[in-house]
Design a protein around this motif. Structure first.
Motif, short mmCIF file in Angstrom:
data_model
loop_
_atom_site.label_atom_id
_atom_site.label_comp_id
_atom_site.label_asym_id
_atom_site.label_seq_id
_atom_site.Cartn_x
_atom_site.Cartn_y
_atom_site.Cartn_z
N ALA A 118 -7.29 -38.85 32.30
CA ALA A 118 -6.95 -37.74 33.20
C ALA A 118 -5.56 -37.21 32.89
N ILE A 119 -5.43 -35.89 32.91
CA ILE A 119 -4.14 -35.24 32.75
C ILE A 119 -4.01 -34.15 33.81
N VAL A 120 -2.77 -33.74 34.07
CA VAL A 120 -2.51 -32.62 34.97
C VAL A 120 -1.83 -31.53 34.15
N LEU A 121 -2.36 -30.31 34.25
CA LEU A 121 -1.81 -29.16 33.53
C LEU A 121 -1.13 -28.22 34.51
N SER A 122 0.03 -27.70 34.12
CA SER A 122 0.65 -26.63 34.89
C SER A 122 -0.10 -25.32 34.63
N ALA A 123 0.32 -24.28 35.31
CA ALA A 123 -0.34 -22.98 35.13
C ALA A 123 -0.14 -22.41 33.73
N THR A 124 0.82 -22.96 32.97
CA THR A 124 1.05 -22.51 31.59
C THR A 124 0.50 -23.49 30.55
N TYR A 125 -0.35 -24.42 30.98
CA TYR A 125 -0.99 -25.40 30.10
C TYR A 125 -0.01 -26.45 29.57
N GLU A 126 1.06 -26.69 30.29
CA GLU A 126 1.93 -27.81 29.93
C GLU A 126 1.37 -29.08 30.57
N VAL A 127 1.26 -30.15 29.78
CA VAL A 127 0.83 -31.44 30.31
C VAL A 127 2.00 -32.03 31.09
N LEU A 133 -5.04 -44.12 29.92
CA LEU A 133 -6.20 -43.89 29.06
C LEU A 133 -6.11 -42.51 28.39
N ALA A 134 -5.58 -41.53 29.07
CA ALA A 134 -5.39 -40.21 28.46
C ALA A 134 -4.40 -40.29 27.30
N ALA A 135 -3.35 -41.09 27.47
CA ALA A 135 -2.38 -41.26 26.38
C ALA A 135 -3.04 -41.91 25.17
N ALA A 136 -3.94 -42.88 25.42
CA ALA A 136 -4.63 -43.54 24.31
C ALA A 136 -5.66 -42.63 23.67
N LEU A 137 -6.34 -41.81 24.46
CA LEU A 137 -7.40 -40.94 23.95
C LEU A 137 -6.84 -39.71 23.25
N LEU A 138 -5.88 -39.05 23.89
CA LEU A 138 -5.38 -37.78 23.39
C LEU A 138 -4.09 -37.95 22.61
#
Length: 283
Positions: A118-127, A133-138
């Motif tokens: 899981a990640i959270v994106l700002s309105a400008t697509y900044e993580v 697990l997201a760090a390991a996957l992406l």
């Protein structure tokens, strides 16, 4: 305007920010904690002399534009932004730019999803937040400067030789199209935010494809339900991608899940053990 309190607040916020937090090198001869005054001034788009006078409690009342720049440069939370406005004698209005403050409940949720990336994106697509697990996957986003955490910037402006592509070519193209459309809507919501304007300007000048999509004026992104991540150790992993709006923050929670009993589920289990270590690199 409470000049003395404003000066102390600005100084305390400046001293808590590490240069790396805003993409600046620490340098070998840095004697002051946090950022230097000239660095804050540069990030806030004001003169060093003006900012210095504010910290010395002898500056004039800042305009709303200056306060917005200071809030961005000092990475203030929403509550801190409001406090800054009150100290300056200018009651806060709606935020000028996208919020980067992730609600505590969402951060807690990320930690409680050990089997979901899981990640959270700002309105400008900044993580702006992610779980292990997201760090390991992406990718492990923690050592990256802010501009490299921006997924739309990476989709259009990253060099072809970049070591690791998150998605296969088809998924990457679909994401890039959707991101361009959502970013146009973001730019309309925050017309006075210089960071949004700088991002759009860099994309327009650096990518003919982005310029073509921008000229179409489309603002409704296509739903993206499936993605395939090409992991350098595991190989292709087929994922279901769900986007949940965090409406009051103008953010999105992105959940990457897999079909139970599938090879992708086994891949995620292995990634949860491997973490972000690089087993393909000799120790």
């Amino acid at each position: 305007m409470d000049r003395r309190e404003l000066a102390g607040f600005l100084r305390s916020r400046r001293e808590r920010i590490a240069p790396a937090d805003v993409g600046l090198p620490a340098g070998p001869r840095r004697r002051t904690p946090g950022l230097r005054r000239e660095e804050v001034a540069h990030l806030a788009f004001i003169s060093t002399e003006y900012y210095t006078r504010l910290e010395q409690a002898r500056g004039p009342r800042p305009s709303r534009e200056v306060l917005a720049g200071l809030a961005r440069a000092l990475r203030l939370s929403d509550a801190e932004r409001d406090h800054l406005h009150h100290l300056a004698g200018a009651p806060p209005g709606p935020p000028a730019g996208p919020s980067r403050e992730v609600p505590r409940s969402i951060l807690d949720l990320l930690r409680r999803l050990p089997h979901t990336a899981a990640i959270v994106l700002s309105a400008t697509y900044e993580v702006i937040a992610w779980n292990d697990l997201a760090a390991a996957l992406l990718e492990d986003f923690s050592p990256l400067p802010r501009h490299e955490r921006n997924l739309v910037r990476r989709a259009y402006l990253a060099p072809p030789s970049r070591e690791r592509l998150l998605y296969d070519p088809f998924d990457a193209e679909a994401f890039a199209r959707a991101a361009a459309r959502r970013l146009r809507a973001t730019a309309a919501r925050y017309p006075d935010d210089p960071e949004v304007a700088q991002l759009v300007g860099a994309l327009l000048s650096g990518s003919a494809e982005f310029a073509r999509l921008w000229a179409a004026h489309d603002v409704h992104p296509e739903p993206t339900l499936r993605k395939t991540v090409n992991h350098p150790l595991i190989g292709p992993i087929a994922l279901t991608c769900d986007l949940l709006d965090i409406t009051d923050q103008d953010q999105q929670l992105v959940l990457y899940t897999v079909e139970p009993g599938s090879p992708a589920e086994e891949a995620l289990r292995l990634l949860s053990v491997i973490g972000t270590q690089r087993m393909d690199v000799p120790g």
